[in-house]
Write a protein that holds these residues in place. Structure first.
Motif, PDB file in Angstrom:
ATOM      1  N   PRO A   1      -3.373   0.759   1.356  1.00  0.00           N
ATOM      2  CA  PRO A   1      -2.897  -0.681   1.455  1.00  0.00           C
ATOM      3  C   PRO A   1      -3.031  -1.673   2.248  1.00  0.00           C
ATOM      4  CG  PRO A   1      -0.903   0.766   1.507  1.00  0.00           C
ATOM      5  CD  PRO A   1      -2.466   1.639   1.231  1.00  0.00           C
ATOM      6  N   ARG A   2      -2.983  -2.605   2.237  1.00  0.00           N
ATOM      7  CA  ARG A   2      -3.675  -3.636   3.779  1.00  0.00           C
ATOM      8  C   ARG A   2      -4.597  -3.873   4.725  1.00  0.00           C
ATOM      9  NH1 ARG A   2       1.740  -2.793   7.687  1.00  0.00           N
ATOM     10  NH2 ARG A   2       1.055  -5.387   7.887  1.00  0.00           N
TER      11      ARG A   2
ATOM     12  N   ASP B   1       0.056   2.835   5.726  1.00  0.00           N
ATOM     13  CA  ASP B   1      -0.585   1.663   5.315  1.00  0.00           C
ATOM     14  C   ASP B   1      -1.585   2.137   6.755  1.00  0.00           C
ATOM     15  OD1 ASP B   1      -0.615  -0.499   7.055  1.00  0.00           O
ATOM     16  OD2 ASP B   1       1.879   0.425   7.240  1.00  0.00           O
TER      17      ASP B   1
ATOM     18  N   ASP C   1      -1.111   6.920   1.903  1.00  0.00           N
ATOM     19  CA  ASP C   1      -0.117   6.150   0.816  1.00  0.00           C
ATOM     20  C   ASP C   1       0.837   6.132   0.247  1.00  0.00           C
ATOM     21  OD1 ASP C   1      -2.071   5.684  -0.024  1.00  0.00           O
ATOM     22  OD2 ASP C   1      -1.613   4.113  -1.059  1.00  0.00           O
TER      23      ASP C   1
END
Ligand code: CA
Length: 228
Positions: free
Chosen positions: A55-56, A32, A8
């Protein structure tokens, strides 16, 4: 080698892309965890370089999901954490090896090459699907049935790969458009139907035999007879 980079942090991602491209590899990159899982299941990579903090969906979960669908996928985890626990957790989640940040370019390339060599020895097995007497080689884009060989297009092979990777459920036309065609807005779901009709003519026998690609009413398509 065909490598997917999952990182990321933009500056590090770009540095990794440059490093591996300069070493002669084909490189794709995502930022991500969810995109990483999608790409891994839609496309064949010799190696995935996977950051842990994402992230995610974090790297551990990405690793778990990818390995569940594709146990043969080689994964090298990149982690900023150096603790013994994280290394052990990463390996338990199925990672084949790990590199702790900060790492040197030469160390990383050496690990990449080592894992890639191991992965390429397994490639012929992992790219092979078998269904009701039809043997499908996704890497070579070929189907063999009743002593005959049929050439598949790369897109047809990708459709089969995606349906097989998600064989526990039906896959919508929109999902196929997004992951096999790359979500081009000028394409319509009818394109999916036409491509799959051609594909089925190539790989399936007469209607008395089980379907390799089954239409699922109101949803889309599924691998084989869904639920069996
Ligand atoms: Ca990160």
């Amino acid at each position: 080698m065909n490598v997917l980079i999952v990182e990321d942090e933009a500056s590090l991602r770009e540095a990794l892309v440059d490093l591996l491209q300069n070493a002669g590899h084909d490189v794709a990159a995502v930022a991500d965890g969810e995109s990483a899982v999608d790409r891994c299941l839609a496309q064949r990579f010799d190696l995935v370089l996977l950051d842990l903090m994402l992230p995610r969906l974090d790297g551990m979960e990405v690793c778990r999901r990818v390995k569940q669908e594709r146990p043969e996928q080689a994964i090298l985890m990149l982690t900023a954490r150096g603790s013994e626990d994280d290394k052990v957790d990463g390996l338990k989640a199925g990672a084949d090896d790990y590199v702790t940040k900060p790492f040197g370019a030469r160390e990383l390339l050496a690990r990449v090459e080592a894992l890639g060599r191991r992965a390429s020895r397994q490639e012929s097995i992992s790219e092979h699907l078998s269904f009701d007497g039809c043997e499908i080689d996704l890497g070579l884009c070929q189907a063999h049935r009743d002593g005959a060989t049929v050439k598949l297009t790369a897109r047809e092979a990708q459709i089969l790969r995606w349906l097989h990777a998600h064989r526990a459920r039906a896959v919508s036309r929109g999902e196929l458009l997004e992951h096999v065609w790359g979500a081009r807005s000028d394409l319509q779901t009818r394109t999916v139907d036409m491509t799959i009709a051609n594909l089925r003519q190539k790989v399936e026998r007469d209607p008395a035999h089980p379907r390799i690609v089954t239409p699922v009413k109101g949803v889309g398509y599924a691998w084989g007879e869904l639920g069996t």
